[in-house]
Design an enzyme around this catalytic site. Structure first.
Site, mmCIF file in Angstrom:
data_model
loop_
_atom_site.group_PDB
_atom_site.id
_atom_site.type_symbol
_atom_site.label_atom_id
_atom_site.label_comp_id
_atom_site.label_asym_id
_atom_site.label_seq_id
_atom_site.Cartn_x
_atom_site.Cartn_y
_atom_site.Cartn_z
ATOM 1 N N HIS A 116 0.795 -1.113 -0.202
ATOM 2 C CA HIS A 116 0.088 -0.073 -0.071
ATOM 3 C C HIS A 116 1.088 1.499 0.007
ATOM 4 C CE1 HIS A 116 0.791 -0.449 4.286
ATOM 5 N NE2 HIS A 116 0.739 0.860 4.379
HETATM 6 C C1 UD1 Z 1 -1.863 4.790 6.838
HETATM 7 C C2 UD1 Z 1 -0.411 5.203 7.839
HETATM 8 C C3 UD1 Z 1 0.609 3.881 7.193
HETATM 9 C C4 UD1 Z 1 -0.034 2.790 7.747
HETATM 10 C C5 UD1 Z 1 -1.278 2.517 6.996
HETATM 11 C C6 UD1 Z 1 -1.790 1.134 7.384
HETATM 12 C C7 UD1 Z 1 0.011 7.536 7.901
HETATM 13 C C8 UD1 Z 1 1.045 8.632 7.116
HETATM 14 N N1 UD1 Z 1 0.069 6.459 6.947
HETATM 15 O O1 UD1 Z 1 -1.890 5.008 5.538
HETATM 16 O O2 UD1 Z 1 1.749 4.168 7.952
HETATM 17 O O3 UD1 Z 1 0.829 1.680 7.129
HETATM 18 O O4 UD1 Z 1 -2.308 3.320 7.442
HETATM 19 O O5 UD1 Z 1 -3.282 1.002 6.958
HETATM 20 O O6 UD1 Z 1 -0.616 7.767 8.830
HETATM 21 N N2 UD1 Z 1 -9.264 4.758 3.196
HETATM 22 C C9 UD1 Z 1 -10.363 4.355 3.386
HETATM 23 N N3 UD1 Z 1 -11.059 3.944 4.341
HETATM 24 C C10 UD1 Z 1 -10.306 3.975 5.633
HETATM 25 C C11 UD1 Z 1 -8.927 4.676 5.558
HETATM 26 C C12 UD1 Z 1 -8.374 5.109 4.332
HETATM 27 O O7 UD1 Z 1 -11.270 4.170 2.264
HETATM 28 O O8 UD1 Z 1 -10.634 3.707 6.569
HETATM 29 C C13 UD1 Z 1 -8.587 5.537 1.908
HETATM 30 C C14 UD1 Z 1 -8.840 6.837 1.680
HETATM 31 O O9 UD1 Z 1 -9.153 6.978 0.543
HETATM 32 C C15 UD1 Z 1 -7.510 7.579 2.269
HETATM 33 C C16 UD1 Z 1 -6.628 6.449 1.695
HETATM 34 O O10 UD1 Z 1 -7.384 5.190 2.006
HETATM 35 O O11 UD1 Z 1 -7.321 8.549 1.546
HETATM 36 C C17 UD1 Z 1 -5.385 6.593 2.502
HETATM 37 O O12 UD1 Z 1 -5.518 6.523 3.887
HETATM 38 P P1 UD1 Z 1 -4.729 7.345 5.042
HETATM 39 O O13 UD1 Z 1 -5.027 7.297 6.410
HETATM 40 O O14 UD1 Z 1 -4.417 8.714 4.371
HETATM 41 O O15 UD1 Z 1 -3.164 6.737 4.598
HETATM 42 P P2 UD1 Z 1 -2.975 5.157 4.613
HETATM 43 O O16 UD1 Z 1 -2.344 4.903 3.419
HETATM 44 O O17 UD1 Z 1 -3.945 4.222 5.083
#
Ligand code: UD1
Length: 376
Positions: A216
């Site tokens: 990811h």
């Molecule tokens: C975050 C952490 C990363 C961790 C990962 C594990 C940071 C900088 N990064 O990254 O270290 O390895 O979590 O999962 O904090 N989204 C959903 N549903 C959710 C959450 C996210 O659809 O419940 C989608 C959204 O479109 C979002 C994208 O996933 O924009 C990324 O989520 P985000 O929390 O920004 O960072 P992660 O890539 O999940």
């Protein structure tokens, strides 16, 4: 919330999936101390960074984490949008109802954002999993680690490497507490309950005869081209064996644009904790770009191939079962050939990954926060 109404209140911050397994043992240990008469109080603050049931609520259920006292409900956004929303809402909470300590874990955006808010209000910050460094500033987590540790009062560490990093940056010995790894506390506590997902039987999966992959990081999954190349190389390198791929929401967006997916890849939703770790425990190997998964595979003695150029968890390579191969998909085939030929290190368990870290942290917090009766 607590036993004694006037004991020091600890905010426990959790925002994203990898935080939940790290806070669970700390909450359990505080509750145990309260039953023994401790005055410590705690308040669970969920920032809402992860909000899907599969990324959040499922973990609370399976790990027996109580409902958060507060949910800041910040949701998705850019790094700055998320950071800003968490800061504004957490500051409001503290202004209304101040705590004595802000305890943050890991390296996600919520970790850094809450640490900044607390320290600016002169509330002490404790960081669990402090001091680890990849040196790679292109990953937001590295910035989060550096900023958090720059304003942390008490550092709870998982390794001697982390201790050395902190000493080198000028942190005094009296502020470093080498306690071990709370994520491994959770892994060991829940291992007897690991359970196969429903698709295990449907797909005819057999122990030792499939791979698990997670991917990811932006470098690997943010363009269809890079993700497609990684998937093709894994599909081929796995010699026809099934590759179970629980897809993170971020990866799912790119995956929709990838054509010609290898037939042996099995795309599934993000798995709950007990199912995911069942899959890992019985896999021939794991291919990942996660940090936490490299610790879990080391703890379970499962070979792990990490598609990153650096790691903030070097003991998973020097002591454990992990190999860093970089992000070039061409490296996968020779690495998987070595695995199939039986040329993989056995690995050992790093010091203090013994399931008792939560208890050690809470003992320290009690010494630091609760006035000890005079012995005079
Ligand atoms: C975050 C952490 C990363 C961790 C990962 C594990 C940071 C900088 N990064 O990254 O270290 O390895 O979590 O999962 O904090 N989204 C959903 N549903 C959710 C959450 C996210 O659809 O419940 C989608 C959204 O479109 C979002 C994208 O996933 O924009 C990324 O989520 P985000 O929390 O920004 O960072 P992660 O890539 O999940």
């Amino acid at each position: 919330m607590s036993a004694a109404a006037d004991g020091p209140l600890i905010d426990i911050i959790a925002g994203a999936r990898p935080n939940f397994m790290k806070i669970a043992p700390i909450i359990r240990a505080i509750e145990a101390r309260q039953r023994a008469g401790s005055a410590l109080r705690w308040r669970l603050v969920h920032t809402g960074q992860h909000y899907d049931a599969r990324m959040s609520a499922d973990f609370f259920d399976q790990l027996g984490i109580p409902e958060p006292h507060v949910n800041l409900e910040v949701g998705s956004g850019t790094q700055a949008e998320q950071t800003a929303a968490i800061m504004v809402r957490y500051e409001q909470l503290l202004l209304n109802d101040r705590s004595a300590l802000c305890l943050v874990v890991g390296d996600v955006t919520s970790t850094m954002a809450c640490a900044i808010v607390a320290q600016k209000l002169a509330i002490a910050v404790a960081h669990v999993e402090a001091g680890i460094r990849s040196g790679d500033w292109s990953m937001p987590e590295e910035i989060n680690r550096m900023v958090t540790d720059a304003i942390t009062n008490w550092f709870f560490t998982t390794s001697e490497v982390a201790n050395d990093n902190l000493r080198r940056s000028g942190v005094g010995e009296e502020r470093i507490f080498f306690v071990g790894n709370t994520m491994i506390d959770t892994l060991l506590a829940h291992m007897p309950r690991f359970a196969p997902p429903a698709f295990w039987a449907e797909q005819g999966l057999r122990a030792g005869q499939y791979f698990v992959m997670t991917m990811h990081r932006p470098a690997n999954v943010d363009t269809a081209q890079s993700l497609s190349a990684v998937l093709k190389a894994i599909g081929e390198g796995a010699r026809g064996m099934p590759v179970v791929f629980p897809v993170h929401p971020r990866t799912a967006k790119t995956l929709a644009a990838v054509a010609d997916l290898p037939k042996n890849l099995l795309f599934v939703d993000p798995q709950p904790y007990l199912e995911f770790n069942y899959l890992v425990k019985h896999a021939m190997a794991v291919i990942t770009d996660s940090g936490g998964v490299t610790e879990e595979t080391t703890a379970m003695g499962v070979p792990c191939i990490t598609m990153r150029n650096s790691t903030e968890r070097p003991e998973t390579v020097t002591v454990g079962t992990n190999e860093l191969i970089g992000t070039d998909p061409a490296r996968l085939k020779p690495t998987l050939d070595a695995l199939f030929d039986g040329r993989w290190k056995k690995g050992a368990i790093p010091p203090l990954w013994d399931g008792k870290t939560g208890t050690r942290i809470v003992e320290c917090l009690e010494r630091l926060l609760v006035k000890q009766p005079s012995t005079a």
